[in-house]
Design an enzyme around this catalytic site. Structure first.
Site, PDB file in Angstrom:
ATOM      1  N   TYR A   7     -32.607   7.008  42.077  1.00 12.00           N
ATOM      2  CA  TYR A   7     -31.674   7.375  41.205  1.00 12.00           C
ATOM      3  C   TYR A   7     -30.758   6.407  41.084  1.00 12.00           C
ATOM      4  O   TYR A   7     -30.314   6.065  42.400  1.00 12.00           O
ATOM      5  CB  TYR A   7     -31.015   9.000  41.321  1.00 12.00           C
ATOM      6  CG  TYR A   7     -29.786   8.975  40.462  1.00 12.00           C
ATOM      7  CD1 TYR A   7     -30.022   9.787  39.378  1.00 12.00           C
ATOM      8  CD2 TYR A   7     -28.566   8.651  40.931  1.00 12.00           C
ATOM      9  CE1 TYR A   7     -28.945  10.215  38.640  1.00 12.00           C
ATOM     10  CE2 TYR A   7     -27.620   8.848  40.141  1.00 12.00           C
ATOM     11  CZ  TYR A   7     -27.542   9.541  38.753  1.00 12.00           C
ATOM     12  OH  TYR A   7     -26.703   9.618  38.093  1.00 12.00           O
ATOM     13  N   GLU A  26     -27.661   6.805  33.331  1.00 10.63           N
ATOM     14  CA  GLU A  26     -28.524   7.472  34.297  1.00 10.63           C
ATOM     15  C   GLU A  26     -29.773   6.704  34.183  1.00 10.63           C
ATOM     16  O   GLU A  26     -30.567   7.117  33.150  1.00 10.63           O
ATOM     17  CB  GLU A  26     -28.497   8.848  34.188  1.00 10.63           C
ATOM     18  CG  GLU A  26     -27.402   9.579  34.845  1.00 10.63           C
ATOM     19  CD  GLU A  26     -27.690  10.943  35.209  1.00 10.63           C
ATOM     20  OE1 GLU A  26     -27.416  11.625  35.993  1.00 10.63           O
ATOM     21  OE2 GLU A  26     -28.419  11.663  34.171  1.00 10.63           O
TER      22      GLU A  26
END
Lengths: 290, 391
Positions: free
Chosen positions: B109, B197
């Protein structure tokens, strides 16, 4: 006594001759605020509302001795105006403008901090020391002089809270609308000790909302440093996750920034937390009559 | 403002943030020809909607032949995709993205967001790719490496090393990762991004990093200086009532209750919803009429609120500062002529010229309009009216 501003504070207005700047500067003058001039680039040397207009903040400061600037310039030019004020050694800039890009405010705030200039806002109603000095857009008549300091992210809740306190027979020392944007100037943590040190202030009302963690930081600070009673309300208990509620900063992301989390932290710090803004006045009265 | 994955990836490519190759498609035929153009033997067919959780909802599928690309595309295009972020009504899929397959060694991530406490961007990285980062932050915060970047110095190699070593990356992976993070930071800074993101960020078997997904939101206040981003706005992804409201300077969010609210100021609007809850009722919406409320905006507010069939009463709560209450009172009367207001309207007007406003409403003597003395009184009456208990 009061905090940050009083009847002797000399104030200039950046964006003085614009529609908003003119209207509110006039209201402030009527309230008794010492507006000593304004800045509109290109209009230096003229007068407006019977006050001198300057091309630069530096000129205005040198000529008038102003220490505070009230900023009304359009959003795209706010950062420049704030940095100009800081560069000219203004001590406090009150930024009323709504809609400034976050990145601009980040840069302007960092420079203000470096130059030791305090800022309030942006996107806020400003600051008022009751019956002495109004620097902003709040309706002056609801603020009666008294013993309660008020700090709020929301403009209309500032009015609501102040009005209730006054209707209960108390009054306001100074009220500060700190704004609800992601990057703001003075916050609870910087303002609470000023109210704690102000002999006129006997109690503090703190109005917060969802998003960010300024209220949580305030709770930790209150627990350690604030002896005066604090009454708090957090707006947005019924707000859904991930939805922006008007203010750019009022958004619950993930599990962070919820009203419940903030209310719990404040209650743990000994703050009198109310569940509805309709209870602020009553709670202040209860606390002060103890 | 949010954009689609395929648009985010277009921006990434401009800044040398590696992504798989892919093309957007609006029809099954276009999807198949995109797959042919990409070549290879594995493709991913991805629904393009503004919500996370597309994979779990059945909006992301792997195709191993052109025939499969065709079948999956016809399934996904036009489906109503329900994920944990769309709400139960789901979202109609109008576009799909056909992407080449990627050899995946690991899923990470990587995100960039403003840290409001430190007042600077923070880069967040984690080995827990594919998971909701909020859940990781909640359950095991130590698994997220955070590095704040002071924009006055910008992204430096040491920021990158702190992230790479924090993640436990090895050898050539380290430099590849630093390059990736640096490019992503540039995307963030140069486009007035609110948050980026990449979840998952894929580490390939050769130790390279590729953005398998991309979610980007922009600062609405800064869109004026990014016309090319503004042009990416997909109006069909936005709630029509919210969009219509914003065209009139109103800020509206629909909720599930039955007490409509019309308030000036975002804080007071939330406080009003909270008070309705506190009194045992349920707000039907958030509505901030802002500082410039007049007959037209009030009428538009009534119209939008009343379009929601759940609404059984409306609470108009105005604290007039600069806005004069008598003007609002006249606005309400004017609005009742423009819009058929068939539910009880509880009106609380306080602040500048409140007595004059009360007089105006009293003299008008309209059956459905009930005045309230303060916030508590108004909320109580509005809740009672919604329950049919107010005579």
């Amino acid at each position: 006594m009061s905090i940050l501003v009083n009847k002797d504070t000399k104030v200039i207005v950046q964006g003085f001759t614009g529609k908003e700047g003119s209207f509110h500067a006039e209201q402030c003058i009527a309230y008794g605020t010492k507006i000593v001039g304004g800045v509109t680039p290109g209009k230096g040397g003229t007068t407006h509302l019977d006050k001198p207009v300057f091309n630069t903040v530096k000129d205005a400061v040198v000529t008038t001795g102003a220490t505070v600037s009230m900023i009304f310039v359009p959003p795209a030019f706010v950062a420049d105006a704030v940095m100009e004020a800081a560069d000219a050694c203004i001590e406090l800039a009150v930024i009323i403008t709504e809609g400034a890009p976050v990145k601009d405010m980040q840069k302007a705030k960092a420079y203000a901090v470096k130059k030791n200039m305090k800022t309030i806002g942006p996107n806020c109603p400003g600051i008022i020391t009751a019956e002495e000095c109004k620097i902003g857009i709040m309706p002056g008549m609801i603020f009666k002089k008294g013993e309660v300091g008020l700090i709020s992210k929301s403009g209309t809740l500032t009015y609501e809270g102040a009005n209730q306190v006054c209707k209960e027979g108390f009054g306001i020392s100074t009220a500060v609308g700190i704004g609800g944007d992601p990057i703001i100037g003075l916050s609870y943590k910087q303002l609470l000790p000023l109210f704690e040190a102000d002999p006129e202030t006997k109690a503090i009302v703190m109005i917060g909302e969802i998003g960010g963690d300024l209220e949580i930081q305030a709770a930790h600070f209150i627990k350690e440093h604030i002896k005066k009673p604090v009454v708090a309300f957090i707006a947005g208990q019924s707000a859904p996750k991930g939805k922006r509620m008007g203010h750019a900063g009022a958004i619950i992301s993930g599990s962070a920034g919820t009203a419940a989390e903030k209310m719990e932290a404040l209650a743990k710090a000994g703050v009198h937390v109310v569940q509805s803004p309709a209870e602020i006045g009553k709670k202040v009265a209860e606390v002060l009559k103890k | 403002m949010n954009i689609h994955e395929y648009q985010a990836k277009e921006i990434f490519q401009k800044y040398n943030v590696p992504t798989p190759r892919g093309y957007v498609a609006h029809s099954v035929e276009e999807a198949v020809s995109n797959a042919e153009k990409l070549g290879g033997s594995i493709w991913v067919v991805k629904a393009q909607i503004h919500a996370g959780g597309r994979g779990l909802g059945g909006g992301v599928k792997l195709a191993r032949s052109l025939e499969e690309v065709k079948t999956l595309s016809s399934e996904i295009l036009g489906m109503t995709l329900v994920t944990h972020q769309t709400g139960p009504e789901g979202k109609l899929v109008q576009k799909i993205y056909i992407e080449e397959g990627v050899d995946i060694a690991d899923e990470l991530y990587l995100g960039v967001v403003l840290d409001r406490a430190q007042e600077m961007p923070v880069i967040m990285a984690s080995l827990e790719g594919g998971m909701e980062i909020e859940n990781v932050a909640h359950d095991s915060p130590e698994k997220i490496i955070k590095v704040a970047v002071d924009p006055s110095i910008g992204f430096q190699p040491f920021h990158g090393r702190a992230l790479a070593f924090g993640l436990g990356l090895q050898k050539e992976e380290i430099n590849n990762f630093i390059k990736f993070a640096s490019a992503l930071y540039t995307v963030y800074m140069e486009n007035d991004v609110e948050m980026i993101e990449i979840n998952p960020l894929v580490k390939t078997k050769s130790g390279n990093f590729v953005a398998l997904d991309g979610k980007v939101g922009f600062d609405d206040n800064a869109l004026y200086r990014h016309p090319e981003i503004e042009a990416m706005r997909d109006l069909s992804e936005e709630n029509p009532a919210e969009r219509e409201a914003s065209n009139f300077g109103l800020s509206y969010v629909k909720l599930d209750g039955n007490v409509g609210c019309m308030v000036n100021g975002a804080g007071l609007a939330m406080g009003t919803m909270d008070t309705i809850n506190y009194m045992g009722g349920f707000p039907a919406n958030f509505l901030d009429v802002g500082g410039g409320a007049n007959a037209q905006t009030v009428a538009k507010g009534f119209e939008i609120i009343l379009r929601d069939p759940n609404v059984k009463s409306i609470f108009v709560n105005i604290f007039g500062g600069i806005v004069r209450c008598d003007r609002i009172a006249n606005g309400i009367l004017e609005a009742t002529k423009l819009v058929d207001v068939h539910v009880p309207v509880i009106v609380r007007l306080d602040g500048t010229n409140a007595p004059e406003a009360a007089e105006i409403l009293r003299n008008a003597n309209i059956k459905n309009i009930i005045t309230a003395t303060d916030l508590g009184d108004g909320a109580r009456k509005a809740v009672a009216a919604a329950k049919g208990e107010l005579v």
